[in-house]
Design a protein around this motif. Structure first.
Motif, PDB file in Angstrom:
ATOM      1  N   VAL A   1       0.856  -1.183   0.000  1.00  0.00           N
ATOM      2  CA  VAL A   1       0.000   0.000   0.000  1.00  0.00           C
ATOM      3  C   VAL A   1       0.894   1.235   0.000  1.00  0.00           C
ATOM      4  CG1 VAL A   1      -1.853   1.249   1.152  1.00  0.00           C
ATOM      5  CG2 VAL A   1      -1.809  -1.250   1.226  1.00  0.00           C
ATOM      6  N   GLN A   2       0.743   2.070  -1.021  1.00  0.00           N
ATOM      7  CA  GLN A   2       1.467   3.336  -1.105  1.00  0.00           C
ATOM      8  C   GLN A   2       0.466   4.461  -0.892  1.00  0.00           C
ATOM      9  OE1 GLN A   2       3.646   1.673  -4.969  1.00  0.00           O
ATOM     10  NE2 GLN A   2       4.422   3.697  -4.408  1.00  0.00           N
ATOM     11  N   THR A   3       0.730   5.295   0.089  1.00  0.00           N
ATOM     12  CA  THR A   3      -0.185   6.386   0.422  1.00  0.00           C
ATOM     13  C   THR A   3       0.530   7.720   0.338  1.00  0.00           C
ATOM     14  OG1 THR A   3       0.296   6.240   2.804  1.00  0.00           O
ATOM     15  CG2 THR A   3      -1.526   4.892   1.957  1.00  0.00           C
ATOM     16  N   LEU A   4      -0.233   8.725  -0.032  1.00  0.00           N
ATOM     17  CA  LEU A   4       0.255  10.101  -0.081  1.00  0.00           C
ATOM     18  C   LEU A   4      -0.843  11.001   0.475  1.00  0.00           C
ATOM     19  CD1 LEU A   4       2.238  12.342  -0.965  1.00  0.00           C
ATOM     20  CD2 LEU A   4       1.129  12.303  -3.201  1.00  0.00           C
ATOM     21  N   SER A   5      -0.546  11.702   1.564  1.00  0.00           N
ATOM     22  CA  SER A   5      -1.507  12.594   2.214  1.00  0.00           C
ATOM     23  C   SER A   5      -1.012  14.029   2.091  1.00  0.00           C
ATOM     24  CB  SER A   5      -1.693  12.225   3.688  1.00  0.00           C
ATOM     25  OG  SER A   5      -2.177  10.899   3.820  1.00  0.00           O
ATOM     26  N   VAL A   6      -1.902  14.917   1.667  1.00  0.00           N
ATOM     27  CA  VAL A   6      -1.545  16.316   1.435  1.00  0.00           C
ATOM     28  C   VAL A   6      -2.662  17.190   1.986  1.00  0.00           C
ATOM     29  CG1 VAL A   6      -0.900  18.051  -0.271  1.00  0.00           C
ATOM     30  CG2 VAL A   6      -0.339  15.659  -0.680  1.00  0.00           C
ATOM     31  N   VAL A   7      -2.284  18.279   2.666  1.00  0.00           N
ATOM     32  CA  VAL A   7      -3.239  19.280   3.144  1.00  0.00           C
ATOM     33  C   VAL A   7      -2.934  20.590   2.423  1.00  0.00           C
ATOM     34  CG1 VAL A   7      -4.088  20.580   5.123  1.00  0.00           C
ATOM     35  CG2 VAL A   7      -3.499  18.163   5.384  1.00  0.00           C
ATOM     36  N   PHE A   8      -3.871  21.021   1.585  1.00  0.00           N
ATOM     37  CA  PHE A   8      -3.691  22.252   0.806  1.00  0.00           C
ATOM     38  C   PHE A   8      -4.169  23.460   1.612  1.00  0.00           C
ATOM     39  CE2 PHE A   8      -3.987  18.941  -2.414  1.00  0.00           C
ATOM     40  CZ  PHE A   8      -2.960  19.283  -3.269  1.00  0.00           C
TER      41      PHE A   8
END
Length: 574
Positions: free
Chosen positions: A241-248
């Protein structure tokens, strides 16, 4: 002869069946989860899952795996070589604000965090250093600073996420964190190369390093673990599982309306789905919109569960692109959201560079229910912990484990099982002494300070209104949570690294003056001081430079005198 042929055919068929079973089926799915946060920011969470129907015990044997379709070969080689059962690596830039944003899908501390479960028959102590270096090279991360003095072995924290293979023993667990690790495109690029379609198609085609790293929070992770095939978990496979979390930042226009689209967030729209993915979709959570604002979503696709789900394969094609557009119907007014049921923070008390204290506050905001929390604190060896000063206020301790450090051998480890009453703040504090390091043990930027890892809290909540639910069916408890505090940056006594430079300059000056004087006295030729030698070097240099000019003047005077003489003689003759 016929018997030997029959045995050969049977063996060949068995071998073929075993190879087919070992090769297994591979599948890939991708999903983008979008959500509005209470302060107006936009949270985007990418999740790419690659599954392989191969038993982990067969997967870790390289001779049994001959074909790689969707599963990245580089990850498979690392896992099989170092006998890994589970591996979880995260690289995070920024701090997740739990009190404002709620709980993330997967809590990660700032910097790098790695925790690994090895197989029961593996030598974890021997395999751990090689695995760290391999993962460091795989993602171009600065993980090679992890050594015996920064490796921990918790007894009860960090339980396996997938099914357990063999007997579970804490001796097979290793945990490490590097708070000062910075995340940049050097880590992001190799991470995207592990995807089946890369960044050329699918949700990964939205990736733009300029947009992703100009955000308030950024975290990419890699999770390898066994997974159950079927509801009864009768057979086991592996998944990555590859995850990427971003808060703009808040996309608020000049009229104080929230307005954004995929193109405004990622600087591009979605043109196609990954052809190797069995599922490619975008999910937007519309159940907890910011401050109760009404939003218009284009295209409208809101389901009964309060989510807008879009199938990328059906919405994109050769000539059409997909762009999700969201706009609030009323102006946005910032409001302080209700704090989560459980959150924590860490503080440093004291002054100076010798004595101090570490304080951790655990808040239970539930009105009627006590919360059991597993508390894990990891402290470097160069901070002397006085365990007799350990103070736990407003909480009941039912379990305590402390492993003292050894200088330059192992760090401190403290595990507590706390029961925090409702509407109570539990305080855990301990006094420390900041030790002295050798001048060769300081990092290049020693005056920046030294980091202390985040405290890790593990708990289970029956209800969690602040949780971020990625699954459509995951709206009911219980909820297993892991919460990290912020790391601490502590200054310790630092030597004056400019002293070697000062010593070198001083010694060179003394040698130049002393040796130069002695050298002149012993090698210079002394001559008597006469009148002929009274002319100084400045006069000699001036005379040398003006010698040609004086000669020209003398020649002109002589020529003039000859001319005058000739004129006088001519007059007399007349």
């Amino acid at each position: 002869m016929n018997l030997s042929k029959s045995c050969f055919l049977v063996a060949a068929v068995c071998l073929l069946l075993s190879l087919l079973r070992i090769e297994g089926k591979q599948s890939h799915t991708e999903e983008l989860f979008l959500k509005h946060l209470p302060d107006g920011r936009v949270f985007a969470h990418f999740e790419f899952t690659t599954t392989w129907d191969v038993h982990p015990l067969l997967f870790v044997q390289p001779s049994n795996v001959h074909h790689y379709g969707l599963f990245p070969k580089s990850v498979s080689e690392v896992v099989s070589h170092y006998q890994v059962q589970e591996a979880h690596l995260s690289l995070t830039q920024g701090k997740w604000r739990t009190r404002v944003w709620g709980y993330p899908p997967d809590s990660t501390p700032p910097g790098a965090e790695l925790w690994v479960w090895f197989l029961p028959n593996a030598d974890a102590k021997q395999q751990w250093p090689g695995l760290v270096n391999a993962l460091s090279g795989l993602l171009c991360a600065h993980l090679n600073v992890i050594g015996p003095t920064s490796t921990y072995r918790p007894l009860h924290s960090f339980r396996p996420k997938g099914p357990v293979i063999g007997n579970l023993s804490s001796s097979q667990l290793r945990y490490a964190a590097v708070p000062r690790e910075t995340v940049c495109t050097e880590n992001f690029t190799p991470w995207t190369k592990l995807l089946p379609c890369g960044t050329s198609a699918g949700l990964a085609s939205l990736f733009s390093a300029l947009q992703l790293y100009d955000t308030d929070f950024h975290s990419l992770a890699l999770h390898f673990s066994p997974t159950c095939k079927g509801g009864d978990c009768s057979s086991v496979g592996v998944q990555l599982v590859q995850t990427l979390s971003v808060v703009f930042p808040p996309p608020i226009n000049s009229q104080q309306y929230i307005e954004w689209s995929l193109k405004s967030l990622f600087s591009k729209s979605l043109s196609s789905s990954c052809p190797l993915s069995s599922s490619s979709r975008i999910v937007m959570d519309t159940s907890n919109l910011t401050s109760g604002l009404a939003f218009s979503i284009d295209p409208p696709r809101v389901e009964a569960s309060g989510r807008a789900v879009y199938d990328i394969a059906s919405l994109t094609g050769l000539s059409k692109k997909f762009d999700l557009k969201v706009k609030s119907l009323t102006q946005f007014v910032p409001e302080m959201p209700r704090p989560p049921l459980l959150h924590t923070q860490r503080l440093l008390k004291g002054s100076g560079h010798e004595w101090g204290g570490l304080v951790t506050e655990v808040y239970n905001n539930h009105r009627h229910t006590s919360v059991r929390v597993l508390y894990l604190d990891t402290i470097p060896w160069y901070f002397r912990v006085f365990i007799h000063t350990l103070s736990i206020q407003n909480a009941t301790v039912s379990y305590q484990h402390y492993e003292p450090s050894k200088d330059r051998v192992r760090p401190h480890l403290l595990e507590l099982l706390l029961t925090v009453p409702p509407l109570t703040t539990a305080i855990v504090s301990v006094m420390i002494n900041r030790g002295f390091l050798k001048w060769t043990e300081h990092p290049p930027d020693a005056h920046h300070g030294f980091y202390v890892n985040s405290v890790v809290l593990t708990t289970v909540l029956e209800e969690c209104p602040n949780c971020t639910q990625l699954s459509d069916n995951g709206t009911k408890g219980p909820y297993a949570l892991r919460i990290h505090t912020e790391p601490l940056l502590i200054s310790i006594a630092t030597p004056d690294f400019s002293m070697p430079y000062n010593v070198i300059c001083f010694v060179c000056t003394v040698i130049a003056i002393g040796f130069g004087s002695i050298f002149n006295l012993t090698t210079r030729k002394l001559v008597p001081d006469t009148k002929e030698n009274k002319t100084g070097i400045f006069s000699r240099l001036t005379g040398f430079l003006t010698r040609g000019t004086k000669k020209e003047q003398e020649d002109s005077i002589e020529s003039k005198e000859e001319t005058d003489t000739n004129v006088e003689q001519s007059i007399e003759n007349q």
